[in-house]
Design an enzyme around this catalytic site. Structure first.
Site, mmCIF file in Angstrom:
data_model
loop_
_atom_site.group_PDB
_atom_site.id
_atom_site.type_symbol
_atom_site.label_atom_id
_atom_site.label_comp_id
_atom_site.label_asym_id
_atom_site.label_seq_id
_atom_site.Cartn_x
_atom_site.Cartn_y
_atom_site.Cartn_z
ATOM 1 N N ASP A 54 0.659 -0.816 0.078
ATOM 2 C CA ASP A 54 0.296 -0.192 -0.002
ATOM 3 C C ASP A 54 1.346 1.798 0.078
ATOM 4 O O ASP A 54 1.704 1.667 1.253
ATOM 5 C CB ASP A 54 -0.885 -0.135 1.431
ATOM 6 N N TYR A 149 -12.936 12.288 -6.227
ATOM 7 C CA TYR A 149 -11.576 12.009 -7.648
ATOM 8 C C TYR A 149 -10.936 13.314 -8.148
ATOM 9 O O TYR A 149 -9.883 13.454 -8.125
ATOM 10 C CB TYR A 149 -12.711 11.476 -8.594
ATOM 11 N N LYS A 153 -6.983 15.140 -7.101
ATOM 12 C CA LYS A 153 -6.106 15.398 -8.860
ATOM 13 C C LYS A 153 -5.490 16.420 -8.690
ATOM 14 O O LYS A 153 -4.235 16.729 -8.897
ATOM 15 C CB LYS A 153 -6.228 14.634 -9.987
ATOM 16 N N GLU A 191 -14.869 -0.218 -14.544
ATOM 17 C CA GLU A 191 -15.198 0.452 -16.274
ATOM 18 C C GLU A 191 -15.757 1.513 -16.926
ATOM 19 O O GLU A 191 -15.936 1.583 -16.036
ATOM 20 C CB GLU A 191 -15.414 -1.148 -17.054
ATOM 21 N N THR A 221 -21.161 13.691 -24.502
ATOM 22 C CA THR A 221 -20.252 13.355 -25.140
ATOM 23 C C THR A 221 -18.776 13.442 -24.508
ATOM 24 O O THR A 221 -18.524 13.841 -23.160
ATOM 25 C CB THR A 221 -20.283 14.834 -26.179
HETATM 26 N N1 GDD Z 1 -18.637 3.296 -17.277
HETATM 27 C C1 GDD Z 1 -19.876 2.905 -18.290
HETATM 28 N N2 GDD Z 1 -20.787 2.666 -18.118
HETATM 29 N N3 GDD Z 1 -20.034 4.524 -18.867
HETATM 30 C C2 GDD Z 1 -20.863 4.316 -19.705
HETATM 31 C C3 GDD Z 1 -22.352 3.616 -20.062
HETATM 32 C C4 GDD Z 1 -21.168 2.062 -19.285
HETATM 33 O O1 GDD Z 1 -22.013 1.270 -19.435
HETATM 34 N N4 GDD Z 1 -23.317 3.341 -20.843
HETATM 35 C C5 GDD Z 1 -23.186 4.964 -20.706
HETATM 36 N N5 GDD Z 1 -21.929 5.351 -20.229
HETATM 37 C C6 GDD Z 1 -22.028 6.878 -20.730
HETATM 38 C C7 GDD Z 1 -21.317 7.044 -18.600
HETATM 39 O O2 GDD Z 1 -22.698 7.719 -18.011
HETATM 40 C C8 GDD Z 1 -20.794 8.791 -18.886
HETATM 41 O O3 GDD Z 1 -21.839 10.182 -19.079
HETATM 42 C C9 GDD Z 1 -20.108 8.349 -19.890
HETATM 43 O O4 GDD Z 1 -19.785 6.747 -20.861
HETATM 44 C C10 GDD Z 1 -18.142 8.299 -19.316
HETATM 45 O O5 GDD Z 1 -18.436 7.182 -18.960
HETATM 46 P P1 GDD Z 1 -17.024 6.696 -18.126
HETATM 47 O O6 GDD Z 1 -16.140 6.622 -19.327
HETATM 48 O O7 GDD Z 1 -17.405 5.785 -16.885
HETATM 49 O O8 GDD Z 1 -16.588 8.016 -17.349
HETATM 50 P P2 GDD Z 1 -15.690 9.600 -17.874
HETATM 51 O O9 GDD Z 1 -15.339 9.681 -19.212
HETATM 52 O O10 GDD Z 1 -16.782 10.544 -16.998
HETATM 53 O O11 GDD Z 1 -15.010 10.222 -16.595
HETATM 54 C C11 GDD Z 1 -13.311 8.952 -16.113
HETATM 55 O O12 GDD Z 1 -12.103 9.890 -17.721
HETATM 56 C C12 GDD Z 1 -11.661 10.289 -16.829
HETATM 57 C C13 GDD Z 1 -10.992 11.569 -17.922
HETATM 58 O O13 GDD Z 1 -11.281 11.802 -18.611
HETATM 59 C C14 GDD Z 1 -13.180 8.275 -15.684
HETATM 60 O O14 GDD Z 1 -12.252 7.053 -15.946
HETATM 61 C C15 GDD Z 1 -12.643 9.146 -14.967
HETATM 62 O O15 GDD Z 1 -11.939 8.614 -13.577
HETATM 63 C C16 GDD Z 1 -11.285 9.698 -15.383
HETATM 64 O O16 GDD Z 1 -10.569 10.749 -14.474
#
Ligand code: GDD
Length: 333
Positions: A54, A149, A153, A191, A221
């Protein structure tokens, strides 16, 4: 004497790919550290020094950074929206990793330290619409980042800056924009959207289902960065002379629905969508602006989303078909 590199978070997605990159070069001594038990590391290589411990603990930071020249700190408790929206305190605890690794770097006279920050630091007011202008590095202030989060950062970025200014430690900071690709988690709660939606479509094909679940209305988006481009960008920033923050992302902004269409083309099948408006959605629109890194370091994203999704889809399909050893990619550790 070989140079000695510490990869913190070596058992995770970007960390695992970085370890492979340096190992393939064959000219470094590589020390790897991660909180997960070794059997859950996404990529594990016997000839490195591997520590399961850790890094929130200062003594552990001192131990793994002893005689180290360069640190790549990829260690943090994170995931896609489903994880960070529901685990804000856990996400903020990662500040201990960065604080203690920075302290240990000073004590052990580390030459350079890279911190993996995130697009989640950006001011939420700039991300209220779909198809927003790309986020420039200056758009993180005035501060109004992703709750939990994003605050961690932003604070840790700032610590890196002051460790440079006050103690002379060479720090480098990258804001990653949703990195995806093979050898990453695709189920279990951590994921992100590209892997999650590939997996949902693969399962629908395999089970002959006509409908897939989508979080939100699909109009939100993002821009997604393929892992090979991420590693290349990471090295560019690390080897540069700049301690200011850089975006490492893609400028190809798509709606989630547009990304789903690309995956449907890869699967050669269309699906009905069940839009789940009560699921975690995050910001309405987000995209990287790469002007700064393009002009200062000559780096840009190369892989199109369609190309990256093809590789990711193929890899997830193979994992699901073989079924062996997939626990580490499908359970939250
Ligand atoms: N995870 C996930 N799973 N997201 C989904 C899904 C699904 O089945 N279906 C639709 N989405 C939509 C989420 O609701 C969100 O609006 C968008 O896809 C992107 O979701 P994520 O990929 O989970 O996260 P993020 O882009 O909002 O944030 C991620 O990226 C950041 C950096 O750009 C996260 O991993 C953050 O921790 C990271 O900092």
């Amino acid at each position: 004497m070989k140079q000695k590199i510490l990869i913190a978070g070596a058992g995770g997605f970007i960390g695992g790919h970085l370890v492979k990159y340096f190992r393939d070069k064959g000219k470094y001594d590589i020390v790897c550290a991660d909180i997960k038990p070794l059997e859950y590391w996404f990529q594990l290589f016997d000839n490195n020094k591997n520590f399961s411990l850790d890094l929130k603990d200062y003594e552990n930071c001192l131990k793994v950074s002893k005689d180290i020249d360069y640190i790549f700190n990829m260690a943090c408790n994170m995931g896609g929206m489903g994880f960070i929206e529901n685990n804000k305190a856990e996400c903020m605890m990662s500040v201990l990793i960065n604080a203690n690794l920075l302290r240990a770097s000073i004590k052990n006279k580390v030459k350079k330290y890279l911190f993996s920050s995130s697009a989640c630091v950006y001011n939420s007011q700039k991300q209220l619409k779909t198809f927003v202008p790309g986020l420039k590095e200056t758009d993180a202030y005035p501060a109004d980042p992703e709750d939990g989060y994003g605050w961690e950062k932003l604070f840790s970025e700032r610590m890196c800056r002051h460790f440079y200014e006050d103690f002379g430690l060479e720090t480098r900071v990258i804001r990653y924009h949703n990195v995806y690709g093979p050898m990453g988690t695709f189920d279990g709660g951590r994921e992100k959207a590209p892997a999650a939606l590939c997996r949902k479509i693969i399962e629908a094909v395999n089970k002959d289902k006509k409908k897939i679940d989508v979080w939100g209305d699909g109009k939100q988006t993002r821009s997604f960065l393929y892992i090979d481009d991420c590693i290349e960008g990471t090295l560019k920033v690390f080897n540069s002379k700049f301690y200011e923050v850089f975006n490492v992302g893609s400028e190809e902004q798509v709606s989630i629905n547009q990304m789903i269409e690309m995956i449907e083309e890869i699967a050669n099948q269309k699906f009905e969508k069940n839009y789940q408006l009560d699921k975690p959605k995050g910001v309405r629109g987000r995209c990287s602006d790469n002007s700064l890194i393009r002009s200062k370091l000559g780096w840009d994203n190369k892989t199109t989303l369609k190309e990256g999704l093809q590789k990711t889809y193929k890899w997830i399909d193979e994992q699901i078909k073989s079924g062996s050893n997939i626990d580490k990619f499908t359970k939250s550790h």
